[in-house]
Write an enzyme that holds these catalytic residues in place. Structure first.
Site, mmCIF file in Angstrom:
data_model
loop_
_atom_site.group_PDB
_atom_site.id
_atom_site.type_symbol
_atom_site.label_atom_id
_atom_site.label_comp_id
_atom_site.label_asym_id
_atom_site.label_seq_id
_atom_site.Cartn_x
_atom_site.Cartn_y
_atom_site.Cartn_z
ATOM 1 N N ASN A 193 4.161 0.850 2.282
ATOM 2 C CA ASN A 193 3.991 -0.234 3.257
ATOM 3 C C ASN A 193 4.180 -1.590 2.587
ATOM 4 O OD1 ASN A 193 2.661 1.376 5.675
ATOM 5 N ND2 ASN A 193 1.669 2.074 3.801
ATOM 6 N N SER A 247 -2.960 -2.655 6.082
ATOM 7 C CA SER A 247 -4.301 -2.936 6.596
ATOM 8 C C SER A 247 -5.391 -2.121 5.920
ATOM 9 C CB SER A 247 -4.330 -2.689 8.104
ATOM 10 O OG SER A 247 -3.988 -1.345 8.361
ATOM 11 N N ARG A 285 0.861 -1.184 0.000
ATOM 12 C CA ARG A 285 0.000 0.000 0.000
ATOM 13 C C ARG A 285 0.896 1.232 0.000
ATOM 14 N NH1 ARG A 285 -2.802 0.598 5.082
ATOM 15 N NH2 ARG A 285 -1.451 2.393 5.448
ATOM 16 N N LYS A 294 10.864 10.713 10.936
ATOM 17 C CA LYS A 294 10.256 9.376 11.028
ATOM 18 C C LYS A 294 11.297 8.320 11.383
ATOM 19 C CE LYS A 294 6.673 10.204 7.521
ATOM 20 N NZ LYS A 294 5.989 9.614 6.350
ATOM 21 N N ARG A 349 -8.054 7.353 4.082
ATOM 22 C CA ARG A 349 -8.074 7.561 5.532
ATOM 23 C C ARG A 349 -8.117 9.053 5.795
ATOM 24 N NH1 ARG A 349 -2.914 4.766 7.795
ATOM 25 N NH2 ARG A 349 -2.151 5.624 5.840
ATOM 26 N N GLU A 367 4.368 7.338 2.602
ATOM 27 C CA GLU A 367 5.195 6.166 2.886
ATOM 28 C C GLU A 367 4.739 5.008 2.024
ATOM 29 O OE1 GLU A 367 4.777 5.027 6.975
ATOM 30 O OE2 GLU A 367 2.635 4.614 6.804
ATOM 31 N N LYS A 407 11.788 3.158 6.311
ATOM 32 C CA LYS A 407 11.861 4.561 5.909
ATOM 33 C C LYS A 407 13.235 4.893 5.324
ATOM 34 C CE LYS A 407 7.754 5.304 7.682
ATOM 35 N NZ LYS A 407 7.508 3.960 8.205
ATOM 36 N N GLU A 413 6.589 0.672 11.482
ATOM 37 C CA GLU A 413 5.269 0.622 10.857
ATOM 38 C C GLU A 413 4.211 0.912 11.908
ATOM 39 O OE1 GLU A 413 4.839 0.366 7.669
ATOM 40 O OE2 GLU A 413 6.982 0.105 7.384
ATOM 41 N N GLY A 414 3.021 1.367 11.459
ATOM 42 C CA GLY A 414 1.923 1.658 12.386
ATOM 43 C C GLY A 414 1.958 3.115 12.819
#
Length: 508
Positions: A152, A157, A130, A392, A482, A150, A330, A396-397
């Site tokens: 993923n 998810s 993603r 950063k 989102r 970013e 990253k 992840e998350g």
């Protein structure tokens, strides 16, 4: 840039919209397990209750040209990251810079080296990616562009819920829950469906098929590796159900904490799963889809690392492998996106593809002692210039980033030897807009920031030589929107910051 949106609703209009939203969401699995702060655990001791997932009442406005731009580079990004994960030498040189300062990265790399020493038991790799973007308005540019937040490579998810929320907004339009005054903006043509459920399930089904037949006569299955007490379970269930119902693939949910208890690797390195509810029956695992194992907090003991090693050394296809997980750090994003970086064209020799991907990069800098790193350190330690950046870590998350004026303050508390564990990224400045977020039974209206995620699926076979591979499947797999309040720096829905949304395409 956008028209005035959404409109004010009177009491009756809002009640009608919310009634339809809540009922449709629960009836169609647009849901999450409630947080203890919303429903105390003593009220729901067996974990039986569900509540509407955090959603927006209206689809958010998004420039059509930006949506098409993000969609057009999905296959190029799939190609890029499959190539990076296949080039162990190049990736190793990047990761080596982190090993001395980041134990989590070091331990993931150690898992890879242990398996490499023994020899990888399977040549197939699956990536369900993603790539997340925000609209960026350049005052000197002729039109807005998307810039990448970013990329993923693990536990990408909300593919399950994103298909549902785009259907929800179309349903609300069809039953007249939106005022007629929006007819010039909202229409079935301006609300593209998200095909993330069938798209991601198709990627897993292709990997399951490519694994081949069982050599020992056992039935094959796909394992969803999950966290204990997962609140976002329905998002994952939609993918499980699609695999089972559309492709005839048997799936099981395996908590990360029980890997060593419920699986074993046989003499042929096949991963064998024994379901606790049927201990007399065994399955051979074709694919392990990781929705756990991406955060350092999940590796609190040596057992957890032993479990990850067991999965990695098995013949099951991993989504992702350790190398593919490391490709999503990253640091890799920074190496590719640092201005004048030569690395992108190494993996995307097609000039047209490389240029299209390059246009999505926001400037990113290392925090090391290189020339670019020294410049970044000046920018990050000066409160005036730090205002334009986000820092950063390799995580992840949601909830890990440091924004604007908080950057110099954090750096004062960190020894300089730890600074290279971060990257510095120029803030993307999206156009102002508003929406209403429905979370935990309450509506909140205000300014919002939207982030578009484009899913991609890529299946490839590793070649004999380092960097050599054969791509078998490469396709776009739907989208996710989102949305978060514009006062929140973070955007993770599961982390409690955002809401799932869909796009209303507009010409700007």
């Amino acid at each position: 840039m956008y028209p005035d949106f959404p409109p004010e609703l009177n009491g009756d209009q809002e009640a009608y919209l919310l009634t339809n939203l809540k009922d449709w969401s629960i009836a169609h699995g647009l849901a999450v397990r409630p947080t203890p702060s919303y429903v105390p655990s003593e009220t729901d001791p067996s974990g039986a209750l569900a509540t509407t997932a955090p959603v927006t009442l209206f689809p958010s406005l998004f420039p059509r040209v930006c949506f098409e731009q993000a969609k057009s580079v999905v296959e190029a990004y799939n190609e890029l990251y499959s190539a990076i994960a296949s080039d162990e030498t190049w990736l190793g040189e990047v990761i080596e810079e982190l090993i001395e300062i980041d134990d989590f990265m070091a331990n993931l790399w150690k898992v890879h080296l242990q398996v490499k020493k023994e020899g990888y038991a399977h040549t197939m790799n699956l990536g369900l990616f993603r790539s997340d973007y925000m609209v960026h308005v350049d005052l000197l540019g002729p039109q807005p562009l998307v810039k990448q937040v970013e990329f993923n490579t693990i536990a990408s998810s909300f593919g399950g819920l994103s298909s549902q929320v785009s259907s929800l907004h179309k349903h609300l339009l069809s039953v007249g829950a939106y005022p007629e005054s929006l007819s010039d903006i909202l229409s079935s043509e301006s609300l593209p469906p998200s095909t993330s459920v069938p798209g991601l399930a198709r990627g897993m089904a292709k990997a399951h098929e490519a694994y081949g037949k069982s050599s020992n006569g056992l039935q094959l299955c796909v394992i969803f590796l999950v966290q204990d007490l997962e609140r976002n379970v329905f998002d994952q269930r939609h993918l499980e159900y699609a695999l089972n119902e559309s492709h005839g693939v048997r799936t099981f949910r395996l908590p990360f904490g029980t890997v060593l208890q419920d699986t074993k690797v046989d003499t042929d390195r096949k991963l064998i799963y024994t379901p606790p509810h049927t201990p007399n029956k065994q399955y051979e695992v074709s694919l392990v889809y990781l929705r756990a194992g991406y955060a350092p907090s999940e590796y609190a003991s040596q057992e957890a690392w032993d479990a990850r090693l067991q999965l990695e050394r098995s013949a099951a296809i991993k989504c992702p492998s350790v190398l593919l997980q490391l490709a999503g750090t990253k640091k890799v994003q920074q190496v590719l996106a640092t201005p004048h970086s030569p690395h992108l064209k190494r993996f995307l020799p097609d000039e047209k593809q490389a240029d299209a991907v390059l246009k999505t990069f926001a400037p990113i800098y290392p925090m090391d002692k290189s020339e670019a790193g020294q410049e970044a350190r000046k920018l990050a330690t000066d409160p005036t210039t730090a205002e334009r950046y986000v820092m950063k870590p390799q995580r992840e998350g949601g909830g890990n980033n440091v924004y604007r004026k908080a950057i110099p303050e954090l750096l004062k508390t960190l020894p300089e030897t730890q600074w290279p564990a971060y990257i510095l990224m120029e803030m993307i400045e999206p156009p102002a807009q508003s929406n209403v977020i429905f979370r935990n039974g309450e509506s909140q209206k205000g300014g919002v920031i939207c982030e578009l995620g484009m899913y991609g699926a890529c299946l490839w076979r590793q070649g004999q030589e380092d960097g050599e591979r054969e791509v078998l499947e490469n396709f776009e797999a739907g989208y996710l929107m989102r949305t978060k309040g514009d006062s929140s720096e973070e955007g993770g829905v599961a982390a409690g910051f955002g809401a799932v949304d869909s796009v209303c395409l507009v010409d700007v």
